[in-house]
Design a protein around this motif. Sequence first.
Motif, short mmCIF file in Angstrom:
data_model
loop_
_atom_site.label_atom_id
_atom_site.label_comp_id
_atom_site.label_asym_id
_atom_site.label_seq_id
_atom_site.Cartn_x
_atom_site.Cartn_y
_atom_site.Cartn_z
N MET A 1 33.29 51.38 39.05
CA MET A 1 32.60 50.11 39.33
C MET A 1 32.34 49.98 40.84
O MET A 1 33.28 50.13 41.63
N GLU A 3 30.89 47.94 44.32
CA GLU A 3 31.19 46.60 44.86
C GLU A 3 30.20 45.56 44.37
O GLU A 3 30.55 44.41 44.13
N LEU A 6 31.14 44.46 40.95
CA LEU A 6 32.32 43.60 41.02
C LEU A 6 31.94 42.21 41.52
O LEU A 6 32.39 41.19 40.97
N ASP A 7 31.13 42.17 42.57
CA ASP A 7 30.72 40.87 43.11
C ASP A 7 30.00 40.05 42.05
O ASP A 7 30.24 38.84 41.90
N ARG A 9 30.25 40.29 38.79
CA ARG A 9 31.20 39.83 37.75
C ARG A 9 32.04 38.67 38.26
O ARG A 9 32.32 37.71 37.53
N LEU A 10 32.47 38.77 39.52
CA LEU A 10 33.27 37.68 40.08
C LEU A 10 32.47 36.38 40.16
O LEU A 10 32.97 35.31 39.83
N GLU A 11 31.23 36.49 40.58
CA GLU A 11 30.40 35.28 40.69
C GLU A 11 30.18 34.66 39.32
O GLU A 11 30.24 33.44 39.16
N ARG A 12 29.92 35.49 38.31
CA ARG A 12 29.75 34.95 36.96
C ARG A 12 31.04 34.32 36.46
O ARG A 12 31.05 33.26 35.85
N VAL B 108 30.85 32.10 29.08
CA VAL B 108 31.14 33.06 30.16
C VAL B 108 32.62 33.41 30.11
O VAL B 108 33.48 32.63 30.48
N ASP B 110 35.33 36.60 30.92
CA ASP B 110 35.60 37.94 31.42
C ASP B 110 37.10 37.97 31.67
O ASP B 110 37.56 37.94 32.80
N LEU B 113 38.83 40.47 33.96
CA LEU B 113 38.69 40.17 35.39
C LEU B 113 39.54 38.96 35.76
O LEU B 113 40.19 38.93 36.82
N VAL B 128 39.37 35.21 47.54
CA VAL B 128 38.38 35.45 46.49
C VAL B 128 37.70 34.14 46.09
O VAL B 128 36.47 34.07 45.93
N TYR B 132 33.78 33.71 46.49
CA TYR B 132 32.92 33.78 45.31
C TYR B 132 32.65 32.42 44.67
O TYR B 132 31.77 32.31 43.82
N ARG B 160 39.41 43.09 46.64
CA ARG B 160 38.38 43.86 45.91
C ARG B 160 38.93 45.19 45.43
O ARG B 160 38.71 45.61 44.30
N ARG B 164 39.23 46.26 41.52
CA ARG B 164 38.59 47.46 40.96
C ARG B 164 39.62 48.37 40.31
O ARG B 164 39.43 48.88 39.21
N LEU B 167 40.83 46.80 37.01
CA LEU B 167 39.82 46.85 35.95
C LEU B 167 39.60 48.27 35.44
O LEU B 167 39.41 48.49 34.24
N GLU B 168 39.67 49.24 36.35
CA GLU B 168 39.49 50.62 35.91
C GLU B 168 40.68 51.09 35.08
O GLU B 168 40.53 51.83 34.11
N ARG B 171 40.42 49.94 31.43
CA ARG B 171 39.40 50.53 30.55
C ARG B 171 40.01 51.49 29.54
O ARG B 171 40.94 52.20 29.82
#
Lengths: 352, 171
Positions: A1, A3, A6-7, A9-12, B108, B110, B113, B128, B132, B160, B164, B167-168, B171
Amino acid sequence: MNETELDQRLERLMAGVETHLPPVGDVRQRGERLATRRRHIRRASASVAVIVPVLLFSVFLLWPQNGDSVQVTSDGTDETMESPSTPEVDVAQLQGRTFMGDRVTEDGDVRLLAGEMPLRLSFDAEGQIKTSGGCNTTEARLDLEALAQGHLKLEPWGERFSTLAGCLTTPELMDQDTWLIDLLDSGVAWRLNGYYLVLTTEQLEIRLFDRADQWPPSRRDPADSTPQDLQYADEEQEAWYEESGLGQQLQRERETGWLPVWQLDDGRYVFVPRERAGWPPGAVTEAVDAGMHVVGYWVTPGLFVDRATFEASDFDLRSAFLTQFVHHEELLEAFDEGGEVGVVERVEGAIR
Amino acid sequence: MVKVREPQPAAKDDPSGDSASFAELYESFAPTVARAVVAVTGSPAVAEDITAEAFAKAWERWEAGLGDSPTAKGWIWTVAMNLAKRRFRRRREVPLDRTAEDPFDDHVRDLDLWRAVADLPRRQRQVVALRYVAGLAEHEIGEVLGVSTGAASASLAQARRQLRHTLEEAR
């Protein structure tokens, strides 16, 4: 993934968070309640009552003459000389001493105070007291009869003198001046507990330490001990970290490369200048204040040329830090509303 | 202090000007603050209380000048984040409960995440959230949190990287 993914997905994710806030009217009411509480604190000192001649005469009869020694118990409960089983403390123990602090608990919760070590009480040998909540200093006469009965109380009809600093940028300090005077007008129970003067009401406990403890500092050769570095890391990384509220002088020194460090030295907690070259001008008391913030107020501070120490018979570093976390958060609250954060020091490592 | 709001002086002949400008800011800005605090605390209920507290403190000072201040939003961010931090300190940094409350709507989701965010250290969750949710730049994040821009950037980069990695692994 990458950046970008990732950004996105984080924003959503964050955009999808749902909250249900109260209506703005409720928030305004909450703000009004906060303002009301603040106004209560700011209320002016009650006006001095009309002097009752009979009462004056009674006080005159009861007034200790120069050289008299008023005896009270260590817990301030009784002054009876006929009670040999009761430990007695001479009121003279207060004479010439200055107590300071910022630790106030109200109904068990630490109460927010503005300023660094804002509360100060100085006692002279003539029954006069100087009080300050952080801005002005008021000099008043103590009710010595009440004092002997375990209550610290200002004489209501005595002359009072006060400095007249405006403290325009820090009105909270003026509020604290008023609050402290009101408190002493009402009277608080007092007791000496080791190095501390403890003032209590039904709701409040104020703990002040003696500014002059172990003063002046005595020289100590750094070679006398081999301090073991105290290292601790971020609690979030399953270790510890320390945040001490250093004063401006120490911050300046820190910026110029002079960095104090904490060390564990033979069971004591030691605050030393890194270079061991002595304290920069103005930094000594700030170091002690910072140390007291960190380790709490039931330890004995010691000042030396090259270090400040904090000792207690049952000193528990872990407990001290837990306490500091709670207490320091209350100090931070003072900075919350000013948009500033007073945390400047951080030492990393792991407790050994 | 973060400058994210232009001065909006209340009309002098409008006695409700302060109230109106506060209501306007609350309606437009409080949901964003609340979402950010949810990301930090993991609890919508706690976040709503903290947000209300931050705005109550703002209202207390609104007429005294905060309402006309270009730094009002930054002030509120700082208060909200410090309130959130204090709440955690009092709870002894109890990790987020990732299952107790579902702060998301039905459209929405996730959760992988979200769980990864929940596993971040508190400071990284703050960064974060401010990046965001609030959309703040790194130097603004540093100002809100009272840390240097470099520290804020480092926290964001660490967050970040950790996200990552988590999340990896999932999977």
